[in-house]
Design a protein around this motif. Sequence first.
Motif: not given
Length: 345
Positions: A263-290
Amino acid sequence: MPDIKSMTLTELEEYVESIGEKKFRAKQLYEWMHKKLVRSLDDMTNIPKALKQKIKEGVGMLSVTEVERLTSNIDGTAKFLFELHDGSIIESVLMRYKHGNSVCISSQVGCRMGCRFCASTIGGLTRCLEPSEMLDQIYHIQHAIGERVSNVVVMGTGEPFDNFDHLLRFLELLTDEKGLHISQRNITVSTCGIVPKIYELADKQLQITLAISLHSPNDEMRRALMPIANRYSIQEIMDACDAYIKATNRRITFEYSLVKGVNDKPEHAKMLIDLLKGKLCHVNLIPVNPIDERDYEQSTKDSIYEFQHLLEKHHIRATVRREMGRDINAACGQLRKRYAEKKGL
């Protein structure tokens, strides 16, 4: 009936009177528990022995017992393992920041949500924590370090909204000016997205920060990572978040664990942008723990920061969560699981 540490002052007054004691004793008990952070009835010096005995033989007072503490050599993060009255084990994390001490607490023993990247859910749910057991994680840590805890994150083991009533009572007691009085704005509660409870919380109009464990920009991918996605679609979650923002005027945090190649590719980021654009929000990116039981890998640093850059380029504020206490298994559920294996639990 709940134990006395889970009672409001009004409930405690009613309880004390119901066992033939004077009403003012409730205020004394409440102050010992929630202001002085005394964790044993025996340490309450102005409470009569007879009253202490009645409480012990009646509803009791629940506290946690520290069984292990690990401190990171990297950043001073401390992981606490606590034993409960029934022998269950939970964990909490103390994180030290320039702005103060933050504690991440558990809300359940285990978890039944089944998120694929989380160690907490391995083994399923044992039970929900009482409000007192949630509070006492904070009380114990503040007493242990001799410093005030200023921020609380309900993001440890368990799904807080799967323990909703106890969560609300915990928040009421934690923010009470007659107790520890932590500001609502200094409290974050995380959920994997139990939609009806988001609406219920919105109706309470609290000023806490709501964090949504999103981790995917579309339903198909989210269902592969999080079983809860089979019950509630991303659109249903977004609608509930809009209602929450409207009711509270509080910014929502969306948590997004980055898994290499998933879920870490540029196309995933673009989908997330479309989903959240205009919302009062913040995204916390978390490097997954093995996790040993999972084959997920952490995204590369280049992928993580490219993902962040794409979000910010489209005016969506995003930060990369600082990894803390990795040398002591400080990620959710990891230390508890290893302790249980060692003890044969």
